[in-house]
Each structure stands twice: as structure tokens, then as C-alpha cells.
Design a protein around this motif. Structure first.
Motif: not given
Length: 168
Positions: A33, A37, A39, A49-51, A53
Motif C-alpha cells: 500500500w 493504511e 485504522t 492499524t492495518y496495511t 507491506e
């Protein structure tokens, strides 16, 4: 005493019942990403909090308190048109979905779980309204609607700024 303060601390929201959601993140290019992110917060506290990598996708399990307002926020990074996500409930229904090309998102919702999907004993009719802010149609984009036990259909705006469909 070693307990002389003030001390700052956070507590999680008090729950009597929780709901489990699945957060599905996608990246069409496959390079993650790039700083973007999602959140999720509830009762003013960050749940996570998510993404992505690196790669095309990531799936996370998110537990929220039932009936307490929550906020899902998408902050775009570089190349946001590659990003999209869905937050799905325990019936695999997308409670919140977003395409990064649409910009940042800050959306409130109230988690509800354990509810059975709506079942119609007679014919149910729903109205699907599609909009395009530029007025030139969706340029190949579409929405696919799948009903349990019924085949999927695709809907789009070929030209113009709005199309309305009745789904039975």
C-alpha cells in the motif's frame, strides 16, 4: 511511593458482546500500500492499524464491541488507485468497502453481529443507485450483486452521472 503520578494510560471499551469482522485489503499492482493504511477505532480508542507491506493482499480479523459506534478510516499513501478494502461481517456481508482512488475515508458504523441475513418469503425489491461525479460513466467499472441461490449480475454506468436499478 513509586506510584506518584500523573500516569497516562488507555483502557479498551467495556464489552458485553463482541463481533468478529474480516478486513480484506487488496493492492492491484502487488507492491503493497505504499504508506496507505486503514485504522479502526471504537469509543475513541484505536483497535488496530492495518496495511499491506508488500504483495497483493492481506486479511485481518478484527474484534469489535457489539452496539458501540466504531470508525474506520482509510488514509491513502502513494499510488492510492491500487488500493481497496472491505470490512466483512460474520455473514460475509461488506459493511464498509472503499476504493483508494476515491480518496481518504472516515466512516462511522455500529457493529451488529449474529443477525441472520435477510430472507424474503415473498419477492423483495431493492433499489441500487450508482453515481459518477464526473458524468462520463464508470469507464469499465462495475458493481457485482450476488444473491444467495441466484446468479450474480453486473451493473455499471455506461454514460452519464447516475443509473438506477431495481433488484428483485
Amino acid at each position: 511511593s513509586i506510584w506518584v503520578g500523573p500516569y497516562t494510560f488507555e483502557t479498551a471499551p467495556s464489552c458485553t458482546e463482541t463481533c468478529t469482522f474480516t478486513l480484506v485489503l487488496d493492492d492491484t499492482y502487488g507492491d503493497g500500500w505504499n504508506g496507505g493504511e486503514v485504522t479502526i477505532s471504537q469509543n475513541g480508542q484505536t483497535v488496530g492499524t492495518y496495511t499491506i507491506e508488500d504483495g497483493y493482499d492481506a486479511t485481518y480479523t478484527v474484534t469489535l464491541c457489539k452496539g458501540i459506534a466504531a470508525v474506520i478510516e482509510y488514509t491513502q499513501g502513494s499510488y492510492p488507485t491500487e488500493n481497496s478494502f472491505q470490512l466483512k461481517d460474520d455473514n460475509n456481508f461488506a459493511v464498509v468497502s472503499h476504493s483508494g482512488g476515491a480518496g481518504n475515508l472516515n466512516q462511522a458504523f455500529t457493529p451488529n453481529c449474529g443477525a441472520a441475513p435477510v430472507e424474503c418469503t415473498t419477492t423483495c425489491a431493492y433499489t441500487l443507485v450508482l453515481e459518477d461525479s464526473y458524468g462520463d460513466g464508470w469507464n469499465g467499472g462495475s458493481v457485482i450483486v450476488t444473491q444467495v441461490g441466484v446468479s450474480s449480475e453486473s451493473y455499471t454506468i455506461d454514460d452519464g452521472d447516475e443509473e438506477t436499478f431495481t433488484l428483485n
